[in-house]
Design a protein around this motif. Structure first.
Motif: not given
Length: 206
Positions: A58-65, A73-77, A86-93, A105-108
């Protein structure tokens, strides 16, 4: 209309009715298939239910639109980090920060993901950036203290736990961590006092 369903979904989620919230967000999306906010909020509800794969989708769909939707991005992270990625999370943050450079919050959260990877210096740097954006971010002080303690910087850790307590005087974990660190330094009276305070606060919240 779609917004009414989304708003009702938000209220249901706040009440803890996650299935009801998901149903309302789904109806909002049926009425407006490009509603990025509804996708994000449905992802949030799915994450609360433990459906991390559904949340990530769902987060991916939100980002698509809405390709600059920093919160999505932060929520998907968050969901990726919860899944042990964690690597995928860091990329999204990092993407969230790109689109909202003041997103404390994204930095945190990126700091937490780096900590989970064992990158203590990277974690400390991100917690510090979160604090620069929001000087009253008690959790960022607390977790920076933990990272400093793991690096052997006990005085730095105590200073951060103290700052967390100054921001939030009812923070039992910060008292407990400061007590443990004082014990490591040989300050047993200080350790007992802090752990006693942590117990008192914990009892008050039972």
């Amino acid at each position: 209309d779609a917004h009414a369903y989304s708003n009702r979904g938000n209220a249901k989620r706040d009440k803890g009715d996650l299935d009801g919230a998901i149903a309302d967000y789904t109806r909002a999306i049926e009425l407006d298939p490009k509603d990025a906010i509804a996708y994000n909020n449905r992802g949030y509800a799915k994450s609360d239910k433990g459906d991390l794969d559904g949340a990530i989708a769902d987060y991916g769909e939100a980002i698509k639109f809405d390709p600059k939707y920093a919160i999505a991005y932060c929520n998907r992270g968050n969901a990726k980090d919860d899944k042990g990625d964690p690597d995928g999370a860091i990329a999204d943050y990092t993407q969230a920060i790109k689109f909202d450079p003041k997103y404390a919050k994204a930095y945190y959260n990126r700091g937490l993901a780096k900590y989970h990877k064992g990158d203590l210096d990277g974690a400390i740097a991100d917690y510090t950036r979160a604090i620069e954006v929001n000087p009253k971010y008690a959790k960022a002080y607390y977790d920076r203290g933990i990272a400093k303690a793991n690096k052997g910087d006990l005085d730095g850790a105590i200073a951060d736990y103290t700052r967390a307590i100054e921001v939030n005087p009812k923070y039992p974990e910060a008292y407990s961590a400061r007590g443990n660190t004082k014990r490591d330094k040989g300050d047993l009276d200080g350790a007992i006092a802090d752990c006693t305070r942590a117990i008192e606060i914990g009892r008050a919240h039972v």
